[in-house]
Design an enzyme around this catalytic site. Structure first.
Site, PDB file in Angstrom:
ATOM      1  N   LYS A 119      27.177  -4.668  -3.619  1.00 14.99           N
ATOM      2  CA  LYS A 119      28.624  -4.710  -3.881  1.00 14.99           C
ATOM      3  C   LYS A 119      29.406  -4.058  -2.747  1.00 14.99           C
ATOM      4  O   LYS A 119      30.608  -3.845  -2.862  1.00 14.99           O
ATOM      5  CB  LYS A 119      28.938  -3.952  -5.176  1.00 14.99           C
TER       6      LYS A 119
ATOM      7  N   HIS B 112       5.945   5.923  11.366  1.00 16.04           N
ATOM      8  CA  HIS B 112       5.372   5.793  10.025  1.00 16.04           C
ATOM      9  C   HIS B 112       4.533   7.051   9.821  1.00 16.04           C
ATOM     10  O   HIS B 112       3.306   7.005   9.832  1.00 16.04           O
ATOM     11  CB  HIS B 112       4.519   4.526   9.971  1.00 16.04           C
TER      12      HIS B 112
ATOM     13  N   ARG C 140       0.801  -1.217   0.000  1.00 14.31           N
ATOM     14  CA  ARG C 140       0.000   0.000   0.000  1.00 14.31           C
ATOM     15  C   ARG C 140       0.837   1.273   0.000  1.00 14.31           C
ATOM     16  O   ARG C 140       0.572   2.197  -0.762  1.00 14.31           O
ATOM     17  CB  ARG C 140      -0.901   0.044   1.242  1.00 14.31           C
ATOM     18  N   THR C 141       1.829   1.316   0.891  1.00 15.04           N
ATOM     19  CA  THR C 141       2.598   2.559   1.001  1.00 15.04           C
ATOM     20  C   THR C 141       3.330   2.812  -0.308  1.00 15.04           C
ATOM     21  O   THR C 141       3.337   3.924  -0.841  1.00 15.04           O
ATOM     22  CB  THR C 141       3.580   2.478   2.186  1.00 15.04           C
TER      23      THR C 141
ATOM     24  N   ARG D  34      11.670   3.666   2.843  1.00 20.64           N
ATOM     25  CA  ARG D  34      11.224   2.755   3.915  1.00 20.64           C
ATOM     26  C   ARG D  34      12.383   1.856   4.285  1.00 20.64           C
ATOM     27  O   ARG D  34      13.066   1.314   3.411  1.00 20.64           O
ATOM     28  CB  ARG D  34      10.048   1.911   3.452  1.00 20.64           C
TER      29      ARG D  34
HETATM   30  C1  NCD Z   1       1.994  -0.937   8.166  1.00 17.05           C
HETATM   31  C2  NCD Z   1       3.514  -0.870   8.282  1.00 17.05           C
HETATM   32  O1  NCD Z   1       4.225  -1.187   7.355  1.00 17.05           O
HETATM   33  O2  NCD Z   1       3.940  -0.445   9.352  1.00 17.05           O
HETATM   34  N1  NCD Z   1       1.571  -1.141   6.856  1.00 17.05           N
HETATM   35  C3  NCD Z   1       1.309  -0.035   6.108  1.00 17.05           C
HETATM   36  O3  NCD Z   1       2.186   0.738   5.796  1.00 17.05           O
HETATM   37  N2  NCD Z   1       0.029   0.171   5.757  1.00 17.05           N
HETATM   38  C4  NCD Z   1       1.362  -1.854   9.107  1.00 17.05           C
HETATM   39  C5  NCD Z   1       1.789  -3.290   9.136  1.00 17.05           C
HETATM   40  O4  NCD Z   1       2.664  -3.723   8.395  1.00 17.05           O
HETATM   41  O5  NCD Z   1       1.207  -4.002   9.945  1.00 17.05           O
END
Ligand code: NCD
Length: 362
Positions: A119, A173, A90-91, A140
């Site tokens: 590398k 997040h 999703r993100t 991320r």
């Molecule tokens: C979340 C995350 O990655 O922290 N997912 C997201 O970004 N919607 C929640 C999760 O992984 O449980």
């Protein structure tokens, strides 16, 4: 005008030692709007309202072909790098869609085995490399604090560009918290707004970074009561509790979901984050049976209340709940695309043009 400081003027070790509040002035642009987006606490309530209003305008403008065409030309001269060294659906997709809505071409690294890190290149060099080709990094990582460090590295390079934290470790997040707040704002718009509400958060609150970020943002809204429902081993961290205490927020810890549900305006379900287990089978040994949401729990919910989840879910929400109008999680997910579009548009100074277009054409 909000105070602004420059990351060029501070060594990394000194920056890293600052409190979150002390870091905030380093993350702003000259006009006070976000440059780097690293943690939820950098967004105060007026900024959240402003971001929500911009997201509303973008989604309205995007409804027409002419509007989409207008949006598509806004940042078509900039490129974005999506650097995701931790799984994401999703993100990643909502950031990719947000960039596309605003006309920003994207590049991606989702597996460091396919990049020069394999590398032996340092992450500092990798990120510096991205900044040679791109104008925004969305990042991320499983590592707490890495996004902050990379933002500092970028600000101190010859080609400074903004960085957006798309999830760092168990800790933060921020853009998920933005979309969660936006979802709450929209849901209570006709009921007097996001104030004087009870939000019940359920599941793995110790390691769920989305809840940690959201709890801190909710602290800025008037009279929000937070109830954290989890098994003792997975309760919300002492650091978050301390932040809430300092800010005078009413909150309680509970182990009883059914007792909390009739009080809720929103229930925020989360999955068990067993990828963070320190020893194999650690999470499996915790009894989570009483922290699931099915039709019986739905029956305890008030008619205006909503059910949220950052997704992905496992078995903590029965799919039979999906058909109920109070199930908000799929709409919440789509809200992510609009609020991330708004954040990127704001970061690149397009807010006024969008609001003006919306006013003139809708
Ligand atoms: C979340 C995350 O990655 O922290 N997912 C997201 O970004 N919607 C929640 C999760 O992984 O449980």
């Amino acid at each position: 005008m909000a105070m602004r400081k420059s990351m060029i003027d501070i060594a990394w070790e000194d920056f890293a030692r600052l409190s979150l509040e002390e870091k905030v002035p380093y993350l702003r642009q000259a006009d006070g709007l976000p440059y780097h987006t690293l943690f939820a606490q950098q967004f105060d309530t007026p900024l959240l309202e402003r971001l929500g209003a911009l997201a509303n305008s973008i989604r309205a403008v995007a409804k027409t072909r002419a509007g989409m065409d207008f949006l598509r030309h806004l940042i078509c001269h900039k490129r974005a790098m999506l650097y995701f060294s931790q799984p994401s659906s999703r993100t990643f997709l909502s950031f990719a869609s947000a960039c596309q809505i605003l006309g920003m071409p994207i590049g991606e690294v989702r597996d460091t085995a396919t990049s020069s890190e394999y590398k032996g290149e340092s992450r500092e060099d990798s990120v510096r490399t991205f900044s040679s080709y791109f104008d925004l990094i969305v990042m991320r990582s499983p590592e707490k604090g890495l996004a902050e460090h990379m933002a500092w590295v970028l600000s101190n390079s010859e080609r400074p560009i903004p960085l957006i934290n798309a999830g760092s470790g168990k800790d933060q997040h921020p853009t998920q918290a933005l979309l969660d707040i936006y979802t709450l704002q929209r849901s209570f718009e006709r009921l007097g707004g996001l104030r004087e509400r009870t939000i019940v958060m359920v599941g793995d609150l110790a390691r769920g970074r989305t809840v940690r970020s959201l709890a801190c943002l909710l602290a800025g809204f008037d009279n929000i009561r937070q109830i954290f429902v989890a098994p003792p081993a997975l309760q919300i961290g002492e650091d978050v509790q301390q932040t809430l205490r300092q800010r005078g927020v009413t909150f309680e810890l509970s182990g009883d979901l059914r007792a909390a549900l009739p009080l809720a305006d929103a229930v925020y379900m989360t999955r068990i984050q067993d990828e963070w287990d320190q020893v194999k089978g650690e999470s499996a040994g915790i009894d989570t049976a009483r922290f699931k949401f099915g039709l019986e729990e739905l029956a305890l919910l008030r008619s205006h209340a909503i059910v949220m989840h950052p997704l992905p879910r496992r078995d903590e929400i029965d799919p039979a709940v999906d058909r109920d109008p109070r199930a908000m999680y799929w709409r919440q997910m789509r809200n992510g695309m609009w609020i991330r579009s708004a954040l990127i548009a704001m970061t690149f100074g397009c807010e006024k043009r969008i609001l003006d277009y919306h006013r003139a054409n809708m």
